[in-house]
Design a protein around this motif. Structure first.
Motif, PDB file in Angstrom:
ATOM      1  N   SER A 585     -17.045  30.647  15.564  1.00 26.32           N
ATOM      2  CA  SER A 585     -15.835  30.180  16.230  1.00 26.32           C
ATOM      3  C   SER A 585     -15.110  31.384  16.824  1.00 26.32           C
ATOM      4  O   SER A 585     -15.466  32.543  16.566  1.00 26.32           O
ATOM      5  CB  SER A 585     -14.921  29.468  15.234  1.00 26.32           C
ATOM      6  N   GLY A 610     -10.395  27.665  15.981  1.00 26.93           N
ATOM      7  CA  GLY A 610     -11.527  27.124  15.243  1.00 26.93           C
ATOM      8  C   GLY A 610     -12.616  26.567  16.140  1.00 26.93           C
ATOM      9  O   GLY A 610     -13.667  26.153  15.650  1.00 26.93           O
ATOM     10  N   ILE A 611     -12.400  26.595  17.458  1.00 20.40           N
ATOM     11  CA  ILE A 611     -13.363  25.998  18.384  1.00 20.40           C
ATOM     12  C   ILE A 611     -14.605  26.879  18.515  1.00 20.40           C
ATOM     13  O   ILE A 611     -14.532  28.098  18.432  1.00 20.40           O
ATOM     14  CB  ILE A 611     -12.703  25.775  19.768  1.00 20.40           C
ATOM     15  N   GLN A 612     -15.756  26.240  18.718  1.00 11.92           N
ATOM     16  CA  GLN A 612     -17.019  26.941  18.961  1.00 11.92           C
ATOM     17  C   GLN A 612     -17.525  26.558  20.350  1.00 11.92           C
ATOM     18  O   GLN A 612     -17.263  25.461  20.826  1.00 11.92           O
ATOM     19  CB  GLN A 612     -18.089  26.513  17.941  1.00 11.92           C
ATOM     20  N   VAL A 644     -17.068  26.645   9.662  1.00  9.00           N
ATOM     21  CA  VAL A 644     -16.729  26.247  11.029  1.00  9.00           C
ATOM     22  C   VAL A 644     -16.590  24.731  11.064  1.00  9.00           C
ATOM     23  O   VAL A 644     -16.788  24.048  10.057  1.00  9.00           O
ATOM     24  CB  VAL A 644     -17.811  26.699  12.042  1.00  9.00           C
TER      25      VAL A 644
END
Length: 716
Positions: A585, A610-612, A644
């Motif tokens: 992330s 927290g985005i991937q 994640v």
């Protein structure tokens, strides 16, 4: 539809696409398949998509946990690395815990076999299979409006438990914890009738003050406990106090008032007590759940059973209030070193506006602290050689920089892997969260097709960051569509920012007035909207432009808060790219980068960190450190794991090596493992992950066996 099944265009097989999270997973077959609509049979868990097809053999591109159950959900076998299981004719449900979770319903004999780098599920003949998929992603499905009155906020937070899929110990799996309702500030308290809060018998009493309510939000969510006013903070089960939350020293049986400043990271006594209770209950749930649907060999269970004798089967079947009451009788020092390193601590201001971030923080089981006196700091000082190497050049067209410097803050330290800040000022050591960013993640247009990446270099002197070998897209399991741009004009860069990109890697000059192009400066605030979801803006002082992109629909990004130079920025940019490409992330990528480079105060994450942009092959991003064992035989392997989305707190991880026969809870460093040379070589080849050899950072698949520590004297 969250998940969609498609026929594989690159060969026989099936592809499942999670359009919200941008995840894909392929199931290869021995011959082309035809997908047909199917009813939704009763699977053991809720599913998002169902199809039907005829298959003889399914091949997975790498090893993942596979569970085979009878039709009544009784677990027959659990398959992972180096498994060969042959089951006779019967009615089976097969669960595949990949980046997207699959369920297969099939009738007949089944064989599951795993090698070092693949898994095969086969039937004696071509067989009709009901195939279902479950997304790991879930946003809030309801909105609760509350005033800033503490008792109204208590009632609003008390709705969080409505999103739990179960109150059994299985809720310690992230897939069994739905997203809590989002909170909005308004003039009256309004709780939708659709919200159904479980009757757990658990209550949390705290004084009717906003900081106290903030502190217990994650605990309330995880326990499904109602938050009610009371003069003394405490946790009650069926009306009886089972633990005081007034002072963590009481929980631990220590003399009241003991100085715990070394371990509590400047939390208040209530915040530290809540942290202790949440982590204690959570890790015990993770252990007790091995008595249920997933009886895996968990390392933490082995350790617990050496210390205490608990009736795990009885606890598994007990109502939640009874189970938690028993947990409180287990000394907290028994579980201290069993708790994985926590993923996230969220620091919030005591203002009413912080109410709106609570559901997003609780969704990750974040530890929530109220920052009453955060440290004001100056912007990062200019680096040595700034005048010659700065990534900001003087142009006649460049606007004058604003005279007023923004307020920078350093929040209190934390023992968690990641930190976030919600409030006024710019944090130099944490993810700057915003309500817009976390909402953008759930309202953005679903991705359809390959991962779209744009790589822009607007300064020739910086081209080495993006022009050596490919930074993105070297993944056989994921399709990428990568577009590269050089020396763009303002209009051309505007078109890139407006385009639908999953990720933008920008290299060039940035100032507070905009992106510097060859014909002027482009200010993102002049755009009505931005199509880029996530970004890395690797140029001086790119924070302002990044924040504007968040305000115009981006989700999150990595930006700079001060001046940077090419000597540092190029390796930092390349490492960030490599980590994001391997499933890290934004936050976890910068965490790893900070261990290799001095970035504190220069690079930061804004928006939803927290985005991937891509999924990890085995689901859990990890970092290896390999040293020669002290006795000269074999190797000490240290593995750091990073939770994640979808593989958050409560997930399990095992390195696929013959010598490892157990699972570990995800989060931070696993216990040191001793492996033979063949096991280490196999581990390095399975997946391209960051690896430290003799203090040097490498990528695992680039390391030859002869480069391992001590190979000159190796007699193996």
């Amino acid at each position: 539809m969250t998940v969609e099944f498609r026929a594989n265009e690159d060969g026989p097989g099936i592809v499942a696409v999670d359009s919200v999270e941008g995840r894909q997973f392929s199931l290869s077959t021995d011959e082309p398949v035809s997908l047909t609509p199917a009813s939704r049979p009763s699977f053991s868990e809720p599913v998002d998509a169902v199809t039907s097809c005829h298959i003889r053999t399914i091949t997975l591109p790498y090893v993942v946990p596979v569970f085979v159950r009878e039709a009544d959900e009784t677990l027959l076998v659990e398959c992972d690395n180096f498994t060969h299981e042959k089951l006779p004719a019967g009615e089976y449900e097969i669960e595949i815990a990949a980046a997207i979770k699959f369920f297969l319903r099939v009738s007949g004999p089944v064989t599951v076999q795993s090698l070092s780098d693949s898994m095969h599920i086969s039937f004696d003949e071509t067989t009709r299979v009901e195939l279902a998929a479950q997304s790991y992603s879930e946003g809030p499905t309801a909105t609760v409006t509350t005033t800033a009155d503490p008792e109204d906020v208590m009632a609003a937070v008390s709705t969080f438990g409505s999103s739990l899929e179960t109150t059994s110990p299985e809720r310690s799996f992230p897939s069994q914890r739905g997203h809590p309702p989002q909170l909005e500030l308004g003039s009256t308290l309004m709780i939708p009738d659709s919200i159904d809060v479980p009757e757990t018998g658990l209550e949390i009493e705290v004084p009717p003050e906003l900081p106290a309510v903030y502190a217990v939000a994650s605990l309330s969510y995880y326990l499904g406990a109602r938050v009610v006013p009371g003069s003394n903070p405490r946790l009650l089960a069926n009306g009886t106090e089972i633990v005081s939350l007034a002072d963590s020293s009481e929980i631990r049986g220590e003399p009241t008032g003991v100085d715990t400043s070394e371990t509590n990271a400047e939390r208040t006594p209530l915040e530290q007590a809540v942290t202790d209770v949440l982590q204690h209950v959570f890790v015990l749930d993770c252990i007790v759940r091995t008595e249920g649907q997933y009886p895996i060999d968990l390392a933490e269970r082995r350790q617990l059973e050496e210390r205490v004798d608990l009736p795990l089967a009885t606890l598994y079947a007990a109502p939640i209030a009874e189970r938690v009451t028993t947990y409180m009788d287990v000394p907290f020092d028994v579980t201290d070193d069993l708790v994985p390193t926590w993923q996230l601590s969220t620091h919030v201001s005591p203002d009413p506006d912080s109410v709106e971030i609570l559901s997003y923080a609780a969704n990750t089981l974040s530890l929530i602290s109220v920052e009453h006196q955060h440290q004001q700091v100056e912007a990062a000082p200019e680096p040595p050689g700034y005048g010659a190497l700065i990534r900001s050049i003087s142009r006649e067209t460049e606007p004058v920089e604003p005279a007023v410097e923004p307020s920078y803050i350093r929040i209190s330290s934390s023992e968690t892997l990641e930190q976030a800040w919600f409030g006024e000022g710019r944090s130099v050591n944490a993810n700057d969260l915003s309500i817009e960013s976390v909402q953008n993640r759930f309202t953005s247009e679903p991705a359809d097709g390959p991962i779209e990446i744009g790589v822009v270099c607007n300064e020739a002197q910086m081209v080495s960051e993006v022009s050596e070998e490919a930074l993105y897209g070297d993944r056989k399991d994921l399709p990428f569509d990568i577009s590269s741009y050089r020396n763009l004009s303002c209009r051309e860069l505007e078109n890139v920012l407006r385009s639908d990109l999953d990720f933008l890697h920008y290299v060039g000059h940035v100032n507070r007035s905009g992106f510097v192009c060859h014909d002027g400066t482009l200010d993102a605030s002049d755009l009505e909207g931005v199509g880029v979801d996530t970004f890395l803006l690797n140029g001086c002082r790119s924070y302002d432009q990044g924040q504007v992109m968040i305000e115009r629909d981006s989700i999150g990004g990595i930006v700079t808060t001060g001046a940077i130079n090419n000597t540092k920025a190029i390796p930092v940019g390349r490492l960030i790219a490599g980590l994001l490409n391997r499933g890290y992330s934004l936050r976890s990528a910068l965490t790893v980068v900070s261990q290799r480079h001095t970035v504190d105060g220069r690079y930061t994450v804004i928006g939803d960190g927290g985005i991937q942009i891509a999924q990890s092959e085995n689901g859990t991003p990890n970092l290896l450190q390999i040293d020669r064992a002290s006795d000269g035989h074999g190797y000490d392997v240290r593995i750091a794991t990073f939770p994640v989305i979808g593989r958050g707190m409560g997930s399990c991880y095992t390195p696929y090596a013959p010598s490892v026969d157990r699972y570990f809870l995800v989060g931070g460093d696993l216990p040191t493992l001793t492996m033979s040379l063949p096991d280490v070589v196999s581990l390095l080849s399975l997946e391209r992950v960051p690896t430290v050899i003799d203090g040097e950072f490498r990528w695992s698949t680039d390391i030859a066996p002869t480069e391992l520590p001590g190979r000159d004297s190796d007699a193996e």
